[in-house]
Design an enzyme around this catalytic site. Structure first.
Site, PDB file in Angstrom:
ATOM      1  CG  ASN A 173      -1.509   1.363   1.522  1.00  0.00           C
ATOM      2  OD1 ASN A 173      -2.436   1.809   0.858  1.00  0.00           O
ATOM      3  ND2 ASN A 173      -0.947   2.050   2.524  1.00  0.00           N
ATOM      4  CB  SER A 198      -3.633   5.289  -8.381  1.00  0.00           C
ATOM      5  OG  SER A 198      -4.250   6.506  -8.726  1.00  0.00           O
ATOM      6  CE1 TYR A 211       0.635   8.203  -6.671  1.00  0.00           C
ATOM      7  CE2 TYR A 211      -1.042   8.690  -8.330  1.00  0.00           C
ATOM      8  CZ  TYR A 211      -0.679   8.161  -7.101  1.00  0.00           C
ATOM      9  OH  TYR A 211      -1.640   7.590  -6.292  1.00  0.00           O
ATOM     10  CB  ALA A 267       5.545   6.259 -15.068  1.00  0.00           C
ATOM     11  CE  LYS A 271       0.253   4.719  -6.687  1.00  0.00           C
ATOM     12  NZ  LYS A 271       0.270   3.783  -5.543  1.00  0.00           N
TER      13      LYS A 271
END
Length: 247
Positions: free
Chosen positions: A91, A143, A156, A158, A160
């Site tokens: 997470n 996400s 971010y 890339a 995810k």
């Protein structure tokens, strides 16, 4: 009533706040012994204390998931405390703050990729042998930015997207012993969201069909399903808890 994770050991990264903390508390309520991992030792300890005060079992472990030596030390600490691992929840992550491409520094790119993507890889790599022994499960938090633009900057987004790739590759490699799935939250009211958005943005209508922010608890419920035996024939998939954002 027996919980859905009764007697299982669950390792949860980013457990000191937000969706990680909500997942840790929910898992403990469902009977899991929780290893609450976070870079912030005090935050991890607060989560573990909350669980213990409610009658559950938990331990707090500080870890920098971007460093292999730290991940290995955390793995050893989990095994020393609990002896086994049944569930891994990847997470932990950071956001890049929506910078434009030209404003994304190499340092920012490296930091986001190292935590969000490399961290997921390192945790999965180090815990995989023990999850195989337990016929366990992995749930990775991606996400909506793992499927479309608009959820972050290029780093971010890339990272995810890469988490979805890790999920598919490891589900194929680790099956049938280990199930691996991804949850992709949409707009969720967490500490990170409050940091990234202005008061006006937080008060504005949320542009998803559900017309509101999700809660960390709502995301945790989806993670619980995928981690439990209720999802015994579910692997390699990506599941939305996004209020219809990608729908």
């Amino acid at each position: 009533m027996v919980g859905r994770l009764e007697g299982k050991v669950a390792v949860i990264t980013g457990a000191g706040s937000g969706m990680g903390r909500s997942t840790a508390v929910l898992f403990a309520r469902e009977g899991a012994h929780v290893a609450a991992l976070d870079r912030n030792q005090d935050a991890a300890a607060a989560t573990a204390t909350t669980i213990q005060e409610a009658g559950g079992q938990a331990t707090a472990i500080a870890v920098d998931i971007a460093r292999s030596s730290s991940v290995q030390a955390a793995r050893d600490a989990v095994l020393t405390t609990f002896g086994r691992v049944h569930v891994l929840i990847n997470n932990a992550g950071i956001h890049d703050g929506f910078p434009a491409l030209e404003e994304t520094s190499e340092e920012l790119w490296d930091r986001v990729i190292n935590v969000d993507l490399k961290g997921t890889f390192l945790m999965t790599q180090q815990f995989a042998p023990h999850l195989r022994e337990a016929n366990g499960a992995i749930v990775n938090l991606s996400s909506g930015a793992g499927f479309r633009a608009g959820g972050g900057g290029v780093a971010y987004t890339a990272a995810k997207h890469g988490i979805v790739g890790i999920t598919r590759a490891t589900a194929a490699e680790l099956g049938p012993s280990v199930r691996v799935n991804t949850v992709y939250p949409g707009p969720t009211m967490t500490e990170m969201t409050r940091t990234l958005m202005s008061e006006d943005e937080l008060a504005a209508p949320v542009p998803v069909p559900m017309a509101r922010f999700g809660t960390p608890e709502e995301v945790a419920n989806v993670v619980l399903f995928l981690a439990s035996d209720d999802a015994s024939f579910v692997t390699g998939g990506a599941y939305a808890a996004d209020g219809g954002w990608l729908g």
